[in-house]
Scaffold this motif. Structure first.
Motif, PDB file in Angstrom:
ATOM      1  N   TYR A 128     -91.157  86.558  53.555  1.00 25.03           N
ATOM      2  CA  TYR A 128     -92.116  87.464  53.971  1.00 25.03           C
ATOM      3  C   TYR A 128     -91.952  88.873  53.396  1.00 25.03           C
ATOM      4  O   TYR A 128     -92.713  89.698  52.786  1.00 25.03           O
ATOM      5  CB  TYR A 128     -92.300  87.348  55.581  1.00 25.03           C
ATOM      6  CG  TYR A 128     -93.619  88.186  55.851  1.00 25.03           C
ATOM      7  CD1 TYR A 128     -94.915  87.698  56.090  1.00 25.03           C
ATOM      8  CD2 TYR A 128     -93.602  89.482  56.018  1.00 25.03           C
ATOM      9  CE1 TYR A 128     -95.979  88.088  56.365  1.00 25.03           C
ATOM     10  CE2 TYR A 128     -94.861  90.272  56.345  1.00 25.03           C
ATOM     11  CZ  TYR A 128     -95.984  89.539  56.466  1.00 25.03           C
ATOM     12  OH  TYR A 128     -97.288  90.270  56.946  1.00 25.03           O
ATOM     13  N   GLU A 135     -97.109  85.636  52.644  1.00 26.01           N
ATOM     14  CA  GLU A 135     -97.766  86.234  53.999  1.00 26.01           C
ATOM     15  C   GLU A 135     -98.878  85.139  54.506  1.00 26.01           C
ATOM     16  O   GLU A 135     -99.271  85.237  55.747  1.00 26.01           O
ATOM     17  CB  GLU A 135     -98.405  87.500  53.759  1.00 26.01           C
ATOM     18  CG  GLU A 135     -97.573  88.405  53.244  1.00 26.01           C
ATOM     19  CD  GLU A 135     -98.446  89.745  52.910  1.00 26.01           C
ATOM     20  OE1 GLU A 135     -99.498  89.678  52.787  1.00 26.01           O
ATOM     21  OE2 GLU A 135     -97.664  90.780  52.766  1.00 26.01           O
ATOM     22  N   TYR A 136     -99.013  83.932  53.958  1.00 28.67           N
ATOM     23  CA  TYR A 136    -100.027  83.017  54.171  1.00 28.67           C
ATOM     24  C   TYR A 136     -99.499  81.751  54.693  1.00 28.67           C
ATOM     25  O   TYR A 136     -98.602  81.089  53.885  1.00 28.67           O
ATOM     26  CB  TYR A 136    -100.984  82.714  53.182  1.00 28.67           C
ATOM     27  CG  TYR A 136    -101.773  83.975  52.532  1.00 28.67           C
ATOM     28  CD1 TYR A 136    -102.905  84.325  53.347  1.00 28.67           C
ATOM     29  CD2 TYR A 136    -101.489  84.821  51.575  1.00 28.67           C
ATOM     30  CE1 TYR A 136    -103.718  85.318  53.156  1.00 28.67           C
ATOM     31  CE2 TYR A 136    -102.136  85.925  51.350  1.00 28.67           C
ATOM     32  CZ  TYR A 136    -103.380  86.335  52.319  1.00 28.67           C
ATOM     33  OH  TYR A 136    -103.935  87.308  51.722  1.00 28.67           O
ATOM     34  N   ARG A 158     -97.830  82.914  48.809  1.00 27.29           N
ATOM     35  CA  ARG A 158     -98.392  84.294  48.516  1.00 27.29           C
ATOM     36  C   ARG A 158     -99.759  84.355  48.434  1.00 27.29           C
ATOM     37  O   ARG A 158    -100.332  85.483  48.981  1.00 27.29           O
ATOM     38  CB  ARG A 158     -97.570  84.878  47.113  1.00 27.29           C
ATOM     39  CG  ARG A 158     -96.146  84.793  47.162  1.00 27.29           C
ATOM     40  CD  ARG A 158     -95.898  85.447  45.754  1.00 27.29           C
ATOM     41  NE  ARG A 158     -94.685  85.763  45.408  1.00 27.29           N
ATOM     42  CZ  ARG A 158     -94.026  86.328  44.192  1.00 27.29           C
ATOM     43  NH1 ARG A 158     -94.816  86.563  43.083  1.00 27.29           N
ATOM     44  NH2 ARG A 158     -92.793  86.500  44.259  1.00 27.29           N
ATOM     45  N   CYS A 210    -103.806  82.596  49.309  1.00 27.40           N
ATOM     46  CA  CYS A 210    -104.607  82.219  50.306  1.00 27.40           C
ATOM     47  C   CYS A 210    -105.537  81.153  49.717  1.00 27.40           C
ATOM     48  O   CYS A 210    -106.034  81.375  48.712  1.00 27.40           O
ATOM     49  CB  CYS A 210    -105.483  83.448  50.946  1.00 27.40           C
ATOM     50  SG  CYS A 210    -106.572  82.867  52.091  1.00 27.40           S
ATOM     51  N   ASP A 220    -105.484  78.234  55.026  1.00 26.41           N
ATOM     52  CA  ASP A 220    -104.443  78.911  55.233  1.00 26.41           C
ATOM     53  C   ASP A 220    -104.525  80.243  56.233  1.00 26.41           C
ATOM     54  O   ASP A 220    -105.661  80.841  56.422  1.00 26.41           O
ATOM     55  CB  ASP A 220    -103.754  79.670  53.896  1.00 26.41           C
ATOM     56  CG  ASP A 220    -103.353  78.546  52.983  1.00 26.41           C
ATOM     57  OD1 ASP A 220    -103.181  77.270  53.775  1.00 26.41           O
ATOM     58  OD2 ASP A 220    -103.265  78.658  51.856  1.00 26.41           O
ATOM     59  N   GLU A 221    -103.462  80.512  56.992  1.00 28.18           N
ATOM     60  CA  GLU A 221    -103.545  81.533  58.209  1.00 28.18           C
ATOM     61  C   GLU A 221    -102.764  82.760  57.456  1.00 28.18           C
ATOM     62  O   GLU A 221    -101.798  82.612  57.018  1.00 28.18           O
ATOM     63  CB  GLU A 221    -102.884  81.127  59.494  1.00 28.18           C
ATOM     64  CG  GLU A 221    -103.643  79.933  59.942  1.00 28.18           C
ATOM     65  CD  GLU A 221    -102.946  79.461  61.404  1.00 28.18           C
ATOM     66  OE1 GLU A 221    -102.318  80.485  61.946  1.00 28.18           O
ATOM     67  OE2 GLU A 221    -103.007  78.310  61.665  1.00 28.18           O
ATOM     68  N   TYR A 222    -103.375  83.905  57.484  1.00 32.58           N
ATOM     69  CA  TYR A 222    -102.680  85.252  57.096  1.00 32.58           C
ATOM     70  C   TYR A 222    -102.001  85.821  58.234  1.00 32.58           C
ATOM     71  O   TYR A 222    -102.462  85.945  59.591  1.00 32.58           O
ATOM     72  CB  TYR A 222    -103.846  86.112  56.767  1.00 32.58           C
ATOM     73  CG  TYR A 222    -103.115  87.449  56.457  1.00 32.58           C
ATOM     74  CD1 TYR A 222    -102.397  87.657  55.217  1.00 32.58           C
ATOM     75  CD2 TYR A 222    -103.407  88.641  57.212  1.00 32.58           C
ATOM     76  CE1 TYR A 222    -101.838  89.165  55.238  1.00 32.58           C
ATOM     77  CE2 TYR A 222    -102.907  89.692  57.167  1.00 32.58           C
ATOM     78  CZ  TYR A 222    -102.004  90.072  56.008  1.00 32.58           C
ATOM     79  OH  TYR A 222    -101.591  91.103  55.848  1.00 32.58           O
ATOM     80  N   CYS A 223    -100.669  86.054  58.169  1.00 32.63           N
ATOM     81  CA  CYS A 223     -99.940  86.823  59.144  1.00 32.63           C
ATOM     82  C   CYS A 223     -99.510  88.314  58.803  1.00 32.63           C
ATOM     83  O   CYS A 223     -99.244  88.506  57.678  1.00 32.63           O
ATOM     84  CB  CYS A 223     -98.535  86.249  59.456  1.00 32.63           C
ATOM     85  SG  CYS A 223     -98.704  84.380  59.709  1.00 32.63           S
ATOM     86  N   SER A 224     -99.901  89.232  59.639  1.00 32.40           N
ATOM     87  CA  SER A 224     -99.915  90.721  59.228  1.00 32.40           C
ATOM     88  C   SER A 224     -98.480  91.372  59.257  1.00 32.40           C
ATOM     89  O   SER A 224     -98.581  92.314  58.747  1.00 32.40           O
ATOM     90  CB  SER A 224    -100.708  91.119  60.426  1.00 32.40           C
ATOM     91  OG  SER A 224    -100.184  91.203  61.549  1.00 32.40           O
TER      92      SER A 224
END
Length: 264
Positions: free
Chosen positions: A122, A128-129, A139, A141, A145-149
């Motif tokens: 990360y 990040e996905y 990398r 999306c 897929d879920e995005y993580c901040s």
């Protein structure tokens, strides 16, 4: 004539007195003999009673002694049998503990390595996905897929996925190892010396479990703590194998040969 009568009377009286005296003496003699016989009988009865009493006391003492000997012998046999069974049960529990804690520690170590890898990727690879179907990160999306901040969110997302999708046998081995450790604690006297290694193995397994569910610190310290827990477990297992007289060869576990380390 009168004088003759008097003589006859005197003679008769003397004979009567003599006869009476003889009779009295006979009666007295018989009474004395009866008294003597009665005393002798009493003495014999007393002696017999004493003999019976003494015999009864001796028999009672022998019965008590025999009873005590039987109790002591029975207690000794019970102690030996119980000690043997307790030692066998402890040995069996220890073998199962080594097997189950080995499975759990190895699985937990791989989970920690996976979390460390996600953490690293990360930050340095911009992955990040989260792909829910595989439990991995990418990398780019794609649909679903879920995005993580941030990396903390990414790691926690992976932990939730593990809890839902990983085989239950991983966590079953951990719970079994915990139960077996409690059953072996405190240890029996014969195995007090090696219990220190068992405790170290348990603590290392517990630490890996904590790190696999609640990562703390930064990436470097997390990797270091994971490495340390694995080293502590394998070192304690090696000491246990060398110091104990228990044969662990039948256990199909390779945890003692697990020298994998986590790279920073």
């Amino acid at each position: 004539m009168k004088n003759d009568y008097n003589k006859i009377s005197e003679g008769s009286s003397s004979e009567i007195l003599q006869t009476t005296s003889n009779h009295t003496d006979g009666v007295n003699t018989q009474s004395s003999e009866k008294i003597i016989n009665s005393d002798t009988t009493k003495e014999s009865a007393v002696g017999m009673n004493k003999k019976i009493y003494t015999t009864t006391i001796l028999k009672s003492k022998w019965l008590i002694i025999s009873f005590v000997v039987v109790i002591i012998s029975g207690a000794s046999v019970w102690y030996i049998i119980n000690k043997s069974l307790t030692e066998k049960e402890y040995q069996q529990n220890l073998k199962e503990f080594v097997l189950e804690s080995g499975k759990a520690s190895m699985a937990l170590a791989y989970i920690c390595e996976d979390l460390r890898s996600i953490w690293h990727d990360y930050i340095f690879e911009d992955k990040e996905y989260f792909i829910n179907s595989s439990g991995t990160f990418t990398r780019y999306c794609y649909d679903g897929d879920e995005y993580c901040s941030n990396f903390s969110e990414a790691v926690n997302r992976k932990i939730r996925w593990n809890e839902k999708n990983l085989p239950s046998t991983i966590f079953e081995s951990y719970e079994k190892a915990k139960r077996l450790y409690k059953e072996m604690t405190p240890p029996i006297s014969r195995y007090k010396d090696i219990h220190v290694y068992i405790k170290q193995m348990f603590k290392a397994m517990e630490r890996l479990h904590e790190l696999s569910h609640n990562p703390t610190g930064n990436l470097s310290t997390y990797s270091s703590e994971c490495n340390s827990a694995v080293t502590e477990y394998t070192s304690a297992l090696s000491d246990l194998t060398n110091e104990s007289n228990i044969d662990f060869s039948e256990i199909n576990s390779n945890t003692s040969e697990d020298d994998d380390e986590f790279s920073d």
